[in-house]
Write a protein that holds these residues in place. Sequence first.
Motif, PDB file in Angstrom:
ATOM      1  N   THR A  75       0.840  -1.191   0.000  1.00  0.00           N
ATOM      2  CA  THR A  75       0.000   0.000   0.000  1.00  0.00           C
ATOM      3  C   THR A  75       0.872   1.236   0.000  1.00  0.00           C
ATOM      4  O   THR A  75       2.068   1.187   0.327  1.00  0.00           O
ATOM      5  CB  THR A  75      -0.911   0.030   1.237  1.00  0.00           C
ATOM      6  OG1 THR A  75      -0.083   0.161   2.412  1.00  0.00           O
ATOM      7  CG2 THR A  75      -1.751  -1.235   1.331  1.00  0.00           C
ATOM      8  N   GLN A  76       0.282   2.367  -0.358  1.00  0.00           N
ATOM      9  CA  GLN A  76       1.032   3.626  -0.308  1.00  0.00           C
ATOM     10  C   GLN A  76       1.490   3.920   1.117  1.00  0.00           C
ATOM     11  O   GLN A  76       2.586   4.439   1.338  1.00  0.00           O
ATOM     12  CB  GLN A  76       0.177   4.770  -0.844  1.00  0.00           C
ATOM     13  CG  GLN A  76      -0.040   4.719  -2.344  1.00  0.00           C
ATOM     14  CD  GLN A  76      -0.783   5.927  -2.868  1.00  0.00           C
ATOM     15  OE1 GLN A  76      -0.835   6.973  -2.235  1.00  0.00           O
ATOM     16  NE2 GLN A  76      -1.374   5.789  -4.044  1.00  0.00           N
ATOM     17  N   THR A  77       0.666   3.575   2.110  1.00  0.00           N
ATOM     18  CA  THR A  77       1.024   3.814   3.509  1.00  0.00           C
ATOM     19  C   THR A  77       2.255   3.013   3.901  1.00  0.00           C
ATOM     20  O   THR A  77       3.185   3.529   4.539  1.00  0.00           O
ATOM     21  CB  THR A  77      -0.154   3.439   4.426  1.00  0.00           C
ATOM     22  OG1 THR A  77      -1.285   4.232   4.086  1.00  0.00           O
ATOM     23  CG2 THR A  77       0.202   3.659   5.878  1.00  0.00           C
ATOM     24  N   ASP A 129       2.967   9.939   2.960  1.00  0.00           N
ATOM     25  CA  ASP A 129       1.927   9.883   3.978  1.00  0.00           C
ATOM     26  C   ASP A 129       1.306  11.279   4.151  1.00  0.00           C
ATOM     27  O   ASP A 129       1.365  11.890   5.218  1.00  0.00           O
ATOM     28  CB  ASP A 129       2.481   9.355   5.302  1.00  0.00           C
ATOM     29  CG  ASP A 129       3.716  10.101   5.785  1.00  0.00           C
ATOM     30  OD1 ASP A 129       4.561  10.464   4.941  1.00  0.00           O
ATOM     31  OD2 ASP A 129       3.846  10.321   7.000  1.00  0.00           O
ATOM     32  N   ASN A 130       0.690  11.758   3.070  1.00  0.00           N
ATOM     33  CA  ASN A 130       0.089  13.092   3.096  1.00  0.00           C
ATOM     34  C   ASN A 130      -1.027  13.157   4.126  1.00  0.00           C
ATOM     35  O   ASN A 130      -1.736  12.177   4.369  1.00  0.00           O
ATOM     36  CB  ASN A 130      -0.470  13.452   1.716  1.00  0.00           C
ATOM     37  CG  ASN A 130       0.615  13.552   0.662  1.00  0.00           C
ATOM     38  OD1 ASN A 130       0.563  12.890  -0.362  1.00  0.00           O
ATOM     39  ND2 ASN A 130       1.614  14.389   0.898  1.00  0.00           N
ATOM     40  N   LYS A 142      -4.918  13.985  10.251  1.00  0.00           N
ATOM     41  CA  LYS A 142      -5.788  13.042   9.548  1.00  0.00           C
ATOM     42  C   LYS A 142      -5.131  12.660   8.228  1.00  0.00           C
ATOM     43  O   LYS A 142      -4.861  13.515   7.370  1.00  0.00           O
ATOM     44  CB  LYS A 142      -7.159  13.677   9.276  1.00  0.00           C
ATOM     45  CG  LYS A 142      -8.107  12.802   8.477  1.00  0.00           C
ATOM     46  CD  LYS A 142      -8.521  11.556   9.258  1.00  0.00           C
ATOM     47  CE  LYS A 142      -9.585  10.773   8.490  1.00  0.00           C
ATOM     48  NZ  LYS A 142      -9.965   9.528   9.220  1.00  0.00           N
ATOM     49  N   ALA A 143      -4.874  11.365   8.069  1.00  0.00           N
ATOM     50  CA  ALA A 143      -4.272  10.889   6.819  1.00  0.00           C
ATOM     51  C   ALA A 143      -5.214  11.148   5.657  1.00  0.00           C
ATOM     52  O   ALA A 143      -6.424  10.943   5.755  1.00  0.00           O
ATOM     53  CB  ALA A 143      -3.964   9.401   6.924  1.00  0.00           C
ATOM     54  N   LEU A 144      -4.649  11.607   4.542  1.00  0.00           N
ATOM     55  CA  LEU A 144      -5.442  11.840   3.339  1.00  0.00           C
ATOM     56  C   LEU A 144      -5.594  10.546   2.540  1.00  0.00           C
ATOM     57  O   LEU A 144      -4.890   9.557   2.776  1.00  0.00           O
ATOM     58  CB  LEU A 144      -4.788  12.920   2.478  1.00  0.00           C
ATOM     59  CG  LEU A 144      -4.879  14.345   3.034  1.00  0.00           C
ATOM     60  CD1 LEU A 144      -3.963  15.277   2.257  1.00  0.00           C
ATOM     61  CD2 LEU A 144      -6.312  14.842   2.982  1.00  0.00           C
ATOM     62  N   SER A 145      -6.496  10.572   1.584  1.00  0.00           N
ATOM     63  CA  SER A 145      -6.698   9.406   0.728  1.00  0.00           C
ATOM     64  C   SER A 145      -5.463   9.174  -0.141  1.00  0.00           C
ATOM     65  O   SER A 145      -4.639  10.073  -0.333  1.00  0.00           O
ATOM     66  CB  SER A 145      -7.920   9.625  -0.161  1.00  0.00           C
ATOM     67  OG  SER A 145      -7.707  10.738  -1.021  1.00  0.00           O
ATOM     68  N   ASP A 146      -5.363   7.957  -0.685  1.00  0.00           N
ATOM     69  CA  ASP A 146      -4.270   7.664  -1.605  1.00  0.00           C
ATOM     70  C   ASP A 146      -4.344   8.604  -2.796  1.00  0.00           C
ATOM     71  O   ASP A 146      -5.426   8.969  -3.260  1.00  0.00           O
ATOM     72  CB  ASP A 146      -4.381   6.222  -2.121  1.00  0.00           C
ATOM     73  CG  ASP A 146      -3.978   5.209  -1.065  1.00  0.00           C
ATOM     74  OD1 ASP A 146      -3.502   5.622  -0.002  1.00  0.00           O
ATOM     75  OD2 ASP A 146      -4.158   4.002  -1.320  1.00  0.00           O
ATOM     76  N   ASN A 147      -3.178   9.010  -3.289  1.00  0.00           N
ATOM     77  CA  ASN A 147      -3.155   9.828  -4.497  1.00  0.00           C
ATOM     78  C   ASN A 147      -3.240   8.927  -5.719  1.00  0.00           C
ATOM     79  O   ASN A 147      -2.985   7.727  -5.649  1.00  0.00           O
ATOM     80  CB  ASN A 147      -1.892  10.698  -4.543  1.00  0.00           C
ATOM     81  CG  ASN A 147      -0.625   9.861  -4.581  1.00  0.00           C
ATOM     82  OD1 ASN A 147      -0.252   9.336  -5.626  1.00  0.00           O
ATOM     83  ND2 ASN A 147       0.041   9.725  -3.438  1.00  0.00           N
TER      84      ASN A 147
END
Length: 652
Positions: free
Chosen positions: A82-84, A269-270, A257-262
């Motif tokens: 995952t991006q995370t 980890d925007n 608050k973590a943003l959604s995947d780009n």
Amino acid sequence: MSSRQLYQTHNPHPKDIDMSFLTRASHHDTAALRSSQRPHRTVDPVAALSRALFGDGEHYLRHLQIRDVLAALGDLPGTGQTQTTQARSSYTLLERAIDALGGSARAIAVDDLESYALFDWSAALAPRLLVLLSGHLKLSIAAIENLGDGSAFQQDCLRDLDTGRTAGVTLITELGHGTDAIHLETTATWQPEQRCFRLDSPTPSSVKFMPNLAAEVPRCVVVLARLIVDGADEGVWPFLMRLRTAAGGLAAGVDVKALSDNGFGLWMDNAMTRFHGALLPESALLSGDTAGFDAMGRFHCELTTRQRFARAMSPLSAARLGVAGAAVSAARAGLGLAIGYGHHRRVGPDGASMISHDHVAGQFAHAMSDVWAMTCLVNAVRAHCARDDIDSREVALWSILTKPVASYTAWTVTTMCRHRCAAQGILRANYLTDYVTACEGILTAEGETWATLGAAGRAVRRAGIPGLIHTGEQPRAWWYRLFVERECALAQAPNSARHPDRSAIDLATAVTTRSAVDALWTAASDTNSPAVQRILYDLAALYGLRQVREHADWYDAHGLLGRDRAARLHRELWSRTAAVEYRLPILARSFALPEDLPAPIAGDTTARWIEFAGWQDTLSSADTSRTENEATTEDPPVRPDSPAPRTEASHD
């Protein structure tokens, strides 16, 4: 002590890294460089071209050293993460890279050669590391060093940032404010009784938006906020804070608050960050000796509001030049891979190489001129801005002129390479999608790219056309004179009431592209190899002619092109394109990519994928791969109709 000395003294061999890779990968490059420096010997064109890209002697050797250390980190494009998860891996890479390069991020940050080389080679070999470098090296460590006052709190934060175990990032952009940072709404209100600041996000649009803070790792961050003293707005200033503890927990008064995947797979980890009464010590204000509070808690500062803002934003200039060069480095790497693949990829009933087709070779040649022009531009601007006699306003101007054009050009090159490699290009194992992703991230940083370029154009209109010092002999070609005429006309034209932004962007782009030609022409003039000089003159002319063609309607409307010149433009474009096509192999080798880059397209693609599947013992090698001699040659003509290079250097 420099970071290089730290590297040699404290860590001569990077820990936990197979150094045999370094020896294998750099032996040919180092030998070629040293051979080219011996007097009265024929200059190796690949080594001479590499020196034009990376610098002479020690500069080039240091580039190779950093290249090999980063390659040995093994940041291979992954699958199924995952991006995370990938974002968290970035922080491990940061700590490992700092350790491998001597153990001191502060030493790297103050050494322009090392820090910029780290930016550049990270883009090519460890893109997940690249996303942290600006925030850590330039926007945190350098900001504290250059804007702070050396207080105990600031020094404690620097010690934590030095090893990379604590990550640095700067919080500038807000939900309602991207590029227009002068209008930030986050407030840092002075509390005279406690002698501290209260950090707040007073409106929905003031929430900090996008800085990568979601991962639960230790953070020392720089927050740009509006200083409020006794109800008065004292302008935008940088404030230092420990946003996450050693265990990764948030400081009191902070929500993340973590943003959604780009949509581009960018491994960051925007997050959205909100402040509600977070307390910062007095020494959190990075004001140096320009401002402060007296014993009565009264604020004193002689700078104007605009000067305060310029000072707060000054670390951005070096960060912009870092990522501009990184984007171009990604483009070099992508183009080098694509050219190599184009040589050994066989298509059609006659088994011709992919690159023998004119539409492929022509696009590669044009991309090569772009990459060289942007590389030389970034190199010249970095060197110019490092001079002691260049003021911060000029540094800021060059950074906002260079970063948008260099990063956009790099994005177009990497995207073209991805498309030409088709199915191979879309697979992450071949790096190209990661290069495109890195360029997408660089383009997106700070907000909308062309808004930045528009600001640069307006600054040029106010201050006059800037020039890079020591740009050398300028080309005397007819197309270069057209460049200069257009640039002057755009600068002198009254600001357009109907299209003020477009006219500013046109001016900024004209200045940047002309400066790129100057820088590439200077690189050609400075080389001691006539053969390499011819190649670089061809690249400069090809880039310049293509820029004239792009704006042919403007030149025609202003009576500067005409039928005869249009015909000459067409002929010379063909001629220069063919000359560059012929030299694509050695130009690609001059990028100094590691010889054993693990991308399948970097070698015998068929054999590497069969090995990946584990089928090499069940399929005949004759059916799965070609010999190395058939797949690649030392310096073959790209197409049968490509002309041999000219025998004399030409200035048109």
